[in-house]
Design a protein around this motif. Structure first.
Motif: not given
Length: 749
Positions: A214-218
């Motif tokens: 869902s996001c480029v950074l976790t």
């Protein structure tokens, strides 16, 4: 005037030629890295493409390499087998770096801390448990921290000299996912919002897959490894490994996973695990421009690396770290590869417990030796055959050997001074044996150091040069400089985590010349060159000192050797001053002007060359000039001043520098001390010592080390100067040239 001008132009030209060769080509850089071994600096221009669509940071506070094995942590083991690995220094704005501080430093890309108070509380034992409140949003996806909490953290960090801005990393990407409390601290935005948040990794694989995509950074907090007992640590590491297995099973395509031991968990500071797996990170070492050594990165390097992998621009004025890159040279066998950072951690831990004792004892022993020597010299001083206010020495100190006109005590004093001067070089050489692996590491280190001092003393005494007045002075000074130079030529392995070197735990330096090594090298090179110049024809002395000094400047300033631009500039000033007065006479205004002009010319050359390099590869000089140019140099100067104050107050080397200066002023420079006579008979030695004093004081100020460089130099050079003064003093009544030549066995100008 013409002579002074010629000498100064000579020094400037030599340093200019040397500096022009400093920025070597990428091919030469690779050759240097290959020759220096697996811990050499990597060549950034040959880095593979590490771009990815997603980055997942899996943080495990407290995780160390000794916690990994193929049985209890199989996921981590396999990830390390085909990824790039390294030891990570978790330095932050406070000591120790507790979990909350580590996550905040990751968020800032700079040395930061997490505290709602202006002055963070001191940690004296175990770090407090991470009890950050995270408030779930109404949409069940986002979350937030308590109102205005992150703004207060940002405000408090703005007061520290590093200028850290927490939330700089999440603010640089469009969307972030946080898992766990630690992930929320690292991913929170300045207005307290976390874009997507889960208190733990979802058990449903499909839901976890959607979350990570869902996001480029976790940023995921996989738990903490903080137990004291080995078995308990294995259990905690296995639990984190199981969480990592779930994460890897659901990772998106073209993603990079960064496993990092985010922080310490107590005052027992250690190096921690760093494993990167993804495109371009294939079975290599991790390194960065900030460390300059394969196998080492810093916690502050994670943020710029994340943005580099994602292809996002980094806020260069906010980030203090450098982009991590993969490097070749790692052993194919993972167990052997892991043994390198594990041993580095063990050595750093052992070094931390011995360094303070070593320099403290060295200061006490040397100052006690100076006190006894001053007492003996004053009481035994005679002039024209008459004692001046002197009480008789004990009988054993007044006895003379049939073949030697001097009392026995002078012979033992000479040996003691030689051994004392060789203490730091012997401590460097002790690192050639893995003393830190012993169950009695401290005893083994002391035994090796004492053995090295004995060897140097025997070499100095048995060589024919010992019969010359300056023979042992030049020999020991040359050996001290040679030890440091050979270490630099082989990758500075003896300095990294060495007792007389620098610690990777401190996060200040990982390659090149450290504070102590710089002091020993400057003093050894200049004093040995001064002794050599003294036996050379007078008109050749400036050339000899300039040539050797120019080579030494290259060694100190070259990015693949000493990597210390400030130290190179300080040494340039010392060499210029030594050249100006090496033939005798006073330090006139004319000589000062031309020596200063030569020093400034070399400074400009080094500055221009440093500014030509890429921003990430610039040295301290280039970075400071760039910051001054763009108006951000204030915090740097503030940090430098604070570092000088701290270094002045917190090290035995300051006491040694001040005590040595007192011994020189109140004893050696007295009529009964012999140093004035030594300077008069040997002007090249006077020039060398003047250059040492100027260079080491400037180097300490430029490097934020106060008097530490001068203290290390004093530990090497003052015992040798006292030896020379003692020898000259024994012949203070000799008045004819023939008598002096016979007594000194040297050349009298």
């Amino acid at each position: 005037m013409r002579t002074a001008r010629t000498r100064s132009v000579l020094v400037a030209l030599l340093a200019l030629i040397a500096a022009l060769f400093a920025p070597i080509s990428p091919a030469q850089s690779a050759a240097v890295a290959s020759a220096a071994g697996p811990l050499a600096a990597a060549d950034g221009d040959a880095d593979p493409d590490t771009r990815a669509d997603y980055v997942i940071v899996a943080g495990v506070p407290g995780l160390r390499w000794e916690d990994l094995d193929a049985t209890s942590t199989p996921t981590l083991w396999k990830l390390a087998e085909h990824g790039s690995i390294g030891s990570m220094s978790v330095r932050s704005a406070v000591t120790p770096t507790c979990p909350a501080d580590g996550w905040t430093t990751l968020s800032a890309g700079n040395y930061a801390y997490r505290s709602l108070a202006a002055n963070p509380p001191k940690v004296s034992g175990e770090c407090p448990q991470l009890e950050q409140e995270v408030i779930r949003g109404r949409d069940k996806q986002s979350a937030s921290l308590p109102p205005d909490e992150q703004r207060l953290v940002i405000f408090n960090n703005g007061k520290n000299p590093w200028g850290a801005v927490p939330s700089a990393l999440p603010n640089s990407v469009r969307c972030t996912v946080a898992v766990g409390v630690g992930g929320a601290i690292a991913a929170v935005r300045p207005y307290d919002r976390v874009d997507r948040y889960e208190p733990g990794l979802p058990d449903d694989p499909a839901k976890l897959t959607d979350l990570l995509a869902s996001c480029v950074l976790t940023v995921a907090d996989l738990g903490t490894v903080d137990a004291k007992e080995t078995a308990d640590r294995k259990t905690q590491a296995a639990a984190a490994d199981a969480q990592l297995a779930k994460l890897l099973a659901a990772r998106p395509a073209r993603s990079t996973v960064m496993v990092a031991g985010i922080s310490d968990t107590s005052t027992d500071q250690r190096l921690h695990v760093a494993v990167f797996d993804g495109p371009g990170w294939d079975s290599g070492w991790l390194t960065s421009a900030g460390t300059g050594r394969n196998g080492y990165i810093q916690l502050i390097d994670l943020a710029p690396t994340i943005l580099h992998v994602l292809g996002r621009p980094a806020p260069a004025k906010l980030f203090r770290g450098s982009v991590a890159v993969p490097a070749d040279g790692r052993p194919a066998d993972l167990a052997s590869a892991i043994g390198v950072p594990a041993q580095a951690d063990a050595q750093a831990k052992a070094q931390r417990g011995i360094t303070g004792w070593f320099f403290g004892l060295l200061a006490v022993v040397q100052l006690a030796l100076y006190t006894m020597l001053a007492w003996a010299m004053r009481r035994s001083y005679t002039r024209a055959g008459r004692a001046q206010k002197a009480l008789p020495l004990p009988e054993w100190m007044r006895r003379k050997a049939p073949s030697r006109p001097e009392p026995f005590w002078t012979k033992w004093a000479e040996i003691a001074l030689i051994a004392s001067a060789s203490a730091i070089p012997a401590a460097f050489a002790a690192g050639m044996a893995p003393w830190w692996r012993s169950s009695h590491a401290g005893l083994v280190f002391w035994a090796l150091t004492v053995a090295g001092m004995v060897v140097v003393s025997l070499v100095a005494v048995l060589l024919p040069a010992y019969r010359r007045t300056l023979g042992p002075v030049g020999v020991v000074a040359g050996l001290a400089a040679a030890v440091v130079a050979l270490d630099l030529a082989t990758g500075a392995r003896l300095q990294l985590n060495g007792v007389a070197g620098y610690s990777a735990l401190e996060g200040g330096r990982y390659a090149g010349l450290g504070v102590v090594g710089l002091g020993v090298f400057i003093s050894g090179v200049l004093l040995a060159t001064g002794c050599l110049a003294q036996i050379s024809p007078r008109h050749r002395r400036p050339w000899l000192i300039a040539i050797v000094g120019g080579v030494a400047v290259v060694v100190v300033g070259d990015p693949f050797l000493g990597a210390d631009a400030g130290g190179a500039l300080a040494l340039t000033a010392g060499v210029c001053l030594a050249v100006a007065v090496c033939t005798g006479g006073w330090l006139t205004l004319n000589r000062v002007v031309w020596a200063t002009a030569a020093g400034l010319a070399v400074t400009v050359v080094f500055a221009l060359i440093d500014l030509r390099r890429p921003v990430a590869d610039r040295g301290s000089l280039g970075r400071m000039l760039s910051q001054i140019a763009d108006g951000t140099g204030g915090p740097t100067l503030h940090r430098l001043s604070e570092s000088n104050i701290t270094a002045f107050a917190n090290t035995p080397l300051t006491l040694l520098a001040l005590g040595s200066a007192g011994f020189v002023w109140f004893a050696l420079l007295q009529p009964w001390g012999g140093l004035k006579r030594l300077f008069g008979v040997y002007p090249a030695v006077r020039a060398a010592l003047t250059g040492v004093a100027l260079a080491t004081v400037l180097a300490g100020l430029f490097g934020g080390a106060a008097l530490n460089v001068a203290g290390a130099a004093a530990a090497t050079v003052v015992p040798l100067v006292a030896l020379g003064a003692l020898r000259v003093r024994e012949h203070a009544d000799d008045r004819t040239i023939a008598q002096e030549q016979e007594a000194f066995s040297g050349v009298v100008p």
